[in-house]
Motif scaffolding. Structure first.
Motif, PDB file in Angstrom:
ATOM      1  N   MET A   1     -21.245  15.057  21.531  1.00 25.95           N
ATOM      2  CA  MET A   1     -22.330  14.085  21.721  1.00 25.95           C
ATOM      3  C   MET A   1     -22.168  13.385  23.059  1.00 25.95           C
ATOM      4  N   LEU A   2     -23.279  13.242  23.789  1.00 30.55           N
ATOM      5  CA  LEU A   2     -23.216  12.591  25.083  1.00 30.55           C
ATOM      6  C   LEU A   2     -23.329  11.077  24.982  1.00 30.55           C
ATOM      7  N   LEU A   3     -23.808  10.582  23.874  1.00 28.07           N
ATOM      8  CA  LEU A   3     -23.945   9.144  23.725  1.00 28.07           C
ATOM      9  C   LEU A   3     -22.634   8.576  23.191  1.00 28.07           C
ATOM     10  N   PHE A   4     -22.293   7.372  23.679  1.00 24.61           N
ATOM     11  CA  PHE A   4     -21.011   6.825  23.258  1.00 24.61           C
ATOM     12  C   PHE A   4     -21.077   5.424  22.708  1.00 24.61           C
ATOM     13  N   ASP A   5     -22.233   4.772  22.754  1.00 25.73           N
ATOM     14  CA  ASP A   5     -22.285   3.419  22.189  1.00 25.73           C
ATOM     15  C   ASP A   5     -23.689   3.121  21.726  1.00 25.73           C
ATOM     16  N   HIS A   6     -23.783   2.504  20.614  1.00 26.45           N
ATOM     17  CA  HIS A   6     -25.080   2.074  20.105  1.00 26.45           C
ATOM     18  C   HIS A   6     -24.933   0.650  19.601  1.00 26.45           C
ATOM     19  N   THR A   7     -25.770  -0.241  20.145  1.00 26.63           N
ATOM     20  CA  THR A   7     -25.679  -1.647  19.789  1.00 26.63           C
ATOM     21  C   THR A   7     -27.004  -2.117  19.241  1.00 26.63           C
ATOM     22  N   LEU A   8     -26.979  -2.715  18.091  1.00 29.10           N
ATOM     23  CA  LEU A   8     -28.184  -3.293  17.499  1.00 29.10           C
ATOM     24  C   LEU A   8     -28.031  -4.797  17.500  1.00 29.10           C
ATOM     25  N   VAL A   9     -28.962  -5.472  18.195  1.00 32.92           N
ATOM     26  CA  VAL A   9     -28.920  -6.926  18.289  1.00 32.92           C
ATOM     27  C   VAL A   9     -30.138  -7.481  17.582  1.00 32.92           C
TER      28      VAL A   9
ATOM     29  N   MET B   1     -27.712   3.670  35.087  1.00 33.53           N
ATOM     30  CA  MET B   1     -26.424   4.115  34.569  1.00 33.53           C
ATOM     31  C   MET B   1     -26.520   4.641  33.141  1.00 33.53           C
ATOM     32  N   GLY B   2     -27.730   4.709  32.597  1.00 36.83           N
ATOM     33  CA  GLY B   2     -27.916   5.391  31.328  1.00 36.83           C
ATOM     34  C   GLY B   2     -28.039   4.521  30.111  1.00 36.83           C
ATOM     35  N   LYS B   3     -28.383   3.255  30.273  1.00 38.61           N
ATOM     36  CA  LYS B   3     -28.567   2.396  29.114  1.00 38.61           C
ATOM     37  C   LYS B   3     -30.056   2.176  28.868  1.00 38.61           C
ATOM     38  N   LEU B   4     -30.441   2.375  27.621  1.00 38.14           N
ATOM     39  CA  LEU B   4     -31.820   2.195  27.193  1.00 38.14           C
ATOM     40  C   LEU B   4     -31.912   0.924  26.361  1.00 38.14           C
TER      41      LEU B   4
ATOM     42  N   TRP C   1     -32.547  -3.957  20.544  1.00 37.05           N
ATOM     43  CA  TRP C   1     -31.455  -2.990  20.435  1.00 37.05           C
ATOM     44  C   TRP C   1     -31.193  -2.362  21.795  1.00 37.05           C
ATOM     45  N   SER C   2     -30.041  -1.727  21.928  1.00 40.46           N
ATOM     46  CA  SER C   2     -29.739  -0.953  23.130  1.00 40.46           C
ATOM     47  C   SER C   2     -28.982   0.297  22.729  1.00 40.46           C
ATOM     48  N   HIS C   3     -29.027   1.291  23.604  1.00 38.33           N
ATOM     49  CA  HIS C   3     -28.328   2.550  23.349  1.00 38.33           C
ATOM     50  C   HIS C   3     -27.759   3.031  24.672  1.00 38.33           C
ATOM     51  N   ASP C   4     -26.453   3.285  24.699  1.00 40.97           N
ATOM     52  CA  ASP C   4     -25.759   3.639  25.930  1.00 40.97           C
ATOM     53  C   ASP C   4     -25.483   5.140  25.966  1.00 40.97           C
ATOM     54  N   PHE C   5     -25.890   5.787  27.054  1.00 37.54           N
ATOM     55  CA  PHE C   5     -25.649   7.202  27.258  1.00 37.54           C
ATOM     56  C   PHE C   5     -24.714   7.382  28.451  1.00 37.54           C
ATOM     57  N   GLU C   6     -24.204   8.592  28.643  1.00 37.45           N
ATOM     58  CA  GLU C   6     -23.231   8.814  29.699  1.00 37.45           C
ATOM     59  C   GLU C   6     -23.852   9.048  31.065  1.00 37.45           C
ATOM     60  N   THR C   7     -25.151   9.276  31.122  1.00 36.34           N
ATOM     61  CA  THR C   7     -25.800   9.574  32.396  1.00 36.34           C
ATOM     62  C   THR C   7     -26.953   8.619  32.641  1.00 36.34           C
ATOM     63  N   GLY C   8     -27.445   8.602  33.875  1.00 31.54           N
ATOM     64  CA  GLY C   8     -28.440   7.625  34.273  1.00 31.54           C
ATOM     65  C   GLY C   8     -29.870   8.069  34.037  1.00 31.54           C
ATOM     66  N   PHE C   9     -30.773   7.081  34.085  1.00 33.71           N
ATOM     67  CA  PHE C   9     -32.201   7.327  33.921  1.00 33.71           C
ATOM     68  C   PHE C   9     -32.948   6.891  35.184  1.00 33.71           C
TER      69      PHE C   9
ATOM     70  N   LYS D   1     -32.207   4.895  17.027  1.00 27.81           N
ATOM     71  CA  LYS D   1     -31.478   6.075  16.543  1.00 27.81           C
ATOM     72  C   LYS D   1     -31.962   7.330  17.256  1.00 27.81           C
ATOM     73  N   VAL D   2     -31.009   8.156  17.724  1.00 25.25           N
ATOM     74  CA  VAL D   2     -31.357   9.425  18.349  1.00 25.25           C
ATOM     75  C   VAL D   2     -31.785  10.416  17.275  1.00 25.25           C
ATOM     76  N   LEU D   3     -32.977  10.981  17.434  1.00 25.62           N
ATOM     77  CA  LEU D   3     -33.534  11.920  16.459  1.00 25.62           C
ATOM     78  C   LEU D   3     -33.182  13.360  16.802  1.00 25.62           C
ATOM     79  N   TRP D   4     -33.252  13.695  18.077  1.00 21.70           N
ATOM     80  CA  TRP D   4     -32.825  15.016  18.537  1.00 21.70           C
ATOM     81  C   TRP D   4     -32.562  14.991  20.031  1.00 21.70           C
ATOM     82  N   GLN D   5     -31.878  16.028  20.511  1.00 22.07           N
ATOM     83  CA  GLN D   5     -31.550  16.139  21.927  1.00 22.07           C
ATOM     84  C   GLN D   5     -31.753  17.582  22.364  1.00 22.07           C
TER      85      GLN D   5
END
Length: 370
Positions: free
Chosen positions: A1-9, A78-81, A93-101, A130-134
């Motif tokens: 998985m390329l995603l490494f952090d998921h934060t729900l605020v 830097m890859g944070k949504l 909410w936020s979701h952190d990925f390993e690559t940039g957008f 939540k990631v549904l597919w990649q």
């Protein structure tokens, strides 16, 4: 998985449901507003604008905010949504990925789709993060996704247009060009339109994935997203021209070129009625007659605008690299209002429900309202 952090605020506005859900007409779900990529909305924006809230992201944001329902979506380099509560400006909410957008998200229903600089495509539940597919492509994704019926379209700098099933990401078809594709797909009817670095306008049948005719020569490469109105497609090219094409006939209607000094175009055009607006790398904002291709007016910036123009009712909005957000009259090009920051605007604003949303290279997202 390329995603490494998921934060729900938790967001107080979301939890308490203090405000009614805005109507779809109050949304800005695609970076150029509509599937035709006109960059124009009929909505009015109040004359007495002020900052309603500010949100600080971790890194620079170089793409347009997307506004749907109660949330505002932005993605940093830097890859944070992020999902931001539209009313309060608080993180939902936020979701952190390993690559940039570098591309903006695109939303249809409760599904958000975005591509990254490594060529990955993510479908995400817009309410939870939540990631549904990649899926993956072989090149950087610098254009936003588009939706057609049950499918989602994504371009890649590997030169391909990919069609995936929106529900599960399964590949449907791939259309290949001769060079990089940096634009977002534009959709009109059952056709999609691509401006390519191969110097051609491609018109693709959305059901078969096959070319709907011979590509139209542009005379130079482009990374801009085509804007379509009826049978006309409008597209700036990097070599200093703005073209109007009859896409059904594959013919050029007119070509606008600044005879005094060649302009370089990196952004897309916006269409408002009989007027087309473009911004060049040489600091010029030009309004062009849709019918004749003749210039109506010109506004000169202090520094260039990397962001494409956006239109709302009779206003033109220009976000500049000198940190100025400028409001012009669509009719005359006269300045009506401006706001300045310490930093630069790289992407255009979104306009939804009479409010304006914009992000900058310091990672600040602002909401303007009356």
């Amino acid at each position: 998985m390329l995603l490494f952090d998921h934060t729900l605020v938790p967001s107080t506005a979301v939890a308490a449901e203090e405000s009614e859900t805005p109507s779809p007409q109050a949304d800005w779900a695609l970076p150029r507003f509509d599937p035709q990529s006109t960059g124009a909305t009929p909505q009015n924006v109040a004359s007495n604008l002020a900052v309603k809230w500010e949100f600080q992201a971790d890194e620079a944001i170089e793409a347009t905010p997307i506004v749907v329902g109660k949330l505002v979506f932005v993605a940093d380099v830097m890859g944070k949504l992020y999902a931001i509560d539209r009313k309060t400006g608080q993180q939902a909410w936020s979701h952190d990925f390993e690559t940039g957008f570098l591309a903006a998200p695109a939303v249809a229903g409760s599904r958000l789709v975005i591509g990254d600089v490594d060529g990955n495509v993510y479908a995400i539940d817009s309410e939870s993060g939540k990631v549904l597919w990649q899926q993956t492509t072989e090149g950087e994704i610098s254009g936003s996704a588009a939706f057609f019926e049950e499918n989602v379209l994504v371009t890649s700098q590997d030169g391909n247009l990919y069609c995936f099933r929106a529900a599960d990401g399964s590949p449907q078809w791939t259309y290949q060009t001769d060079d990089q594709v940096r634009c977002s797909p534009t959709i009109a009817g059952n056709r999609t339109f691509l401006g390519g670095c191969d110097g051609q306008l491609h018109v693709v049948d959305l059901r078969s994935g096959q070319s709907a005719g011979d590509p139209v020569s542009l005379g130079g490469p482009t990374g801009s997203t085509p804007a379509v109105a009826g049978e006309m497609a409008f597209l700036p090219i990097m070599d200093g021209a703005v073209l109007a094409l009859n896409w059904k006939l594959g013919t050029e209607l007119w070509r606008y070129v600044d005879e005094d000094r060649p302009q370089e175009y990196r952004g897309s055009a916006a269409i408002g009625g009989e007027t087309l607006v473009v911004a060049s790398q040489n600091k010029q904002v030009d309004a062009i007659s849709v019918k004749t291709g003749q210039r109506k007016w010109r506004y000169t910036l202090k520094r260039r605008a990397d962001a494409s123009p956006v239109l709302s009712a009779d206003d033109v909005w220009i976000a500049s690299t000198d940190g100025r957000l400028i409001r012009l009259s669509l009719e005359t090009g006269k300045e009506r209002w401006s706001y300045e920051i310490r930093g630069a605007f790289i992407a255009p604003p979104a306009i939804a429900g009479g409010e304006l949303f914009i992000a900058d290279d310091n990672g600040v997202v602002r909401c303007f309202g009356p």
